[in-house]
Design a protein around this motif. Structure first.
Motif, PDB file in Angstrom:
ATOM      1  N   VAL A  30       0.863  -0.972  -0.112  1.00 31.87           N
ATOM      2  CA  VAL A  30       0.180   0.169   0.177  1.00 31.87           C
ATOM      3  C   VAL A  30       0.750   0.812  -0.265  1.00 31.87           C
ATOM      4  CG1 VAL A  30      -1.313   1.706   1.458  1.00 31.87           C
ATOM      5  CG2 VAL A  30      -1.906  -1.261   1.553  1.00 31.87           C
ATOM      6  N   GLU A  31       2.049   1.415   0.717  1.00 28.01           N
ATOM      7  CA  GLU A  31       2.896   2.529   0.824  1.00 28.01           C
ATOM      8  C   GLU A  31       2.932   2.677  -0.390  1.00 28.01           C
ATOM      9  OE1 GLU A  31       6.049   1.295   3.608  1.00 28.01           O
ATOM     10  OE2 GLU A  31       4.909   2.202   5.107  1.00 28.01           O
ATOM     11  N   THR A  32       3.127   1.912  -1.511  1.00 26.19           N
ATOM     12  CA  THR A  32       3.615   1.917  -3.066  1.00 26.19           C
ATOM     13  C   THR A  32       2.601   3.049  -3.580  1.00 26.19           C
ATOM     14  OG1 THR A  32       3.258   0.424  -3.981  1.00 26.19           O
ATOM     15  CG2 THR A  32       5.480   0.350  -2.867  1.00 26.19           C
ATOM     16  N   GLY A  33       1.596   2.486  -3.229  1.00 27.23           N
ATOM     17  CA  GLY A  33       0.689   3.810  -3.943  1.00 27.23           C
ATOM     18  C   GLY A  33      -1.227   3.012  -3.567  1.00 27.23           C
ATOM     19  N   LYS A  34      -1.439   3.561  -3.568  1.00 27.71           N
ATOM     20  CA  LYS A  34      -2.725   3.174  -3.172  1.00 27.71           C
ATOM     21  C   LYS A  34      -4.424   4.482  -3.749  1.00 27.71           C
ATOM     22  CE  LYS A  34      -4.101   5.510   1.087  1.00 27.71           C
ATOM     23  NZ  LYS A  34      -4.493   5.191   2.661  1.00 27.71           N
ATOM     24  N   ILE A  35      -5.416   3.892  -3.970  1.00 34.36           N
ATOM     25  CA  ILE A  35      -6.163   4.502  -4.843  1.00 34.36           C
ATOM     26  C   ILE A  35      -6.699   5.714  -3.857  1.00 34.36           C
ATOM     27  CG2 ILE A  35      -8.517   4.477  -5.128  1.00 34.36           C
ATOM     28  CD1 ILE A  35      -8.036   1.853  -6.406  1.00 34.36           C
ATOM     29  N   PRO A  36      -7.100   7.446  -4.014  1.00 32.88           N
ATOM     30  CA  PRO A  36      -7.418   8.323  -2.965  1.00 32.88           C
ATOM     31  C   PRO A  36      -8.698   7.925  -2.311  1.00 32.88           C
ATOM     32  CG  PRO A  36      -6.798   8.897  -4.845  1.00 32.88           C
ATOM     33  CD  PRO A  36      -6.587   7.251  -5.310  1.00 32.88           C
TER      34      PRO A  36
END
Length: 98
Positions: A30-36
């Motif tokens: 999740v730290e690499t990118g998640k949906i806002p």
């Protein structure tokens, strides 16, 4: 099990639809990118945190590829929740991430 593609989910968000997204990936993923606006509940903790969810709401489950979110859907459906799997997961996601 109901399913939506990552593009379908992105379209609904762009249209301003209120969605309840749950990301079942691990913390480092999740730290690499998640949906806002997504709620993060790792798959291994879902059983212990499902009391935080409302059975009257619809949820869209998200993971890296769609496999873990599919397992999360099966688990939650067996407990009376209304869930949809985002097929392709974050690998197929082309929308905004945080």
């Amino acid at each position: 099990m109901k399913q939506l593609t990552a593009k379908d989910v992105e379209t609904l968000l762009v249209e301003g639809q209120p969605l309840n997204l749950i990301d079942v990936r691990e913390v480092d993923e999740v730290e690499t990118g998640k949906i806002p606006g997504v709620i993060h509940i790792p798959l291994g903790l879902l059983e212990f945190r499902m009391h935080e969810l409302d059975k009257s709401q619809d949820y869209i489950m998200v993971c890296r590829s769609g496999a873990r979110s599919g397992r999360a859907c099966q688990f939650l459906e067996s407990h009376g929740f209304k869930v949809t799997n985002m097929t392709g997961g974050m690998l197929a996601w082309e929308g905004e991430t945080k």
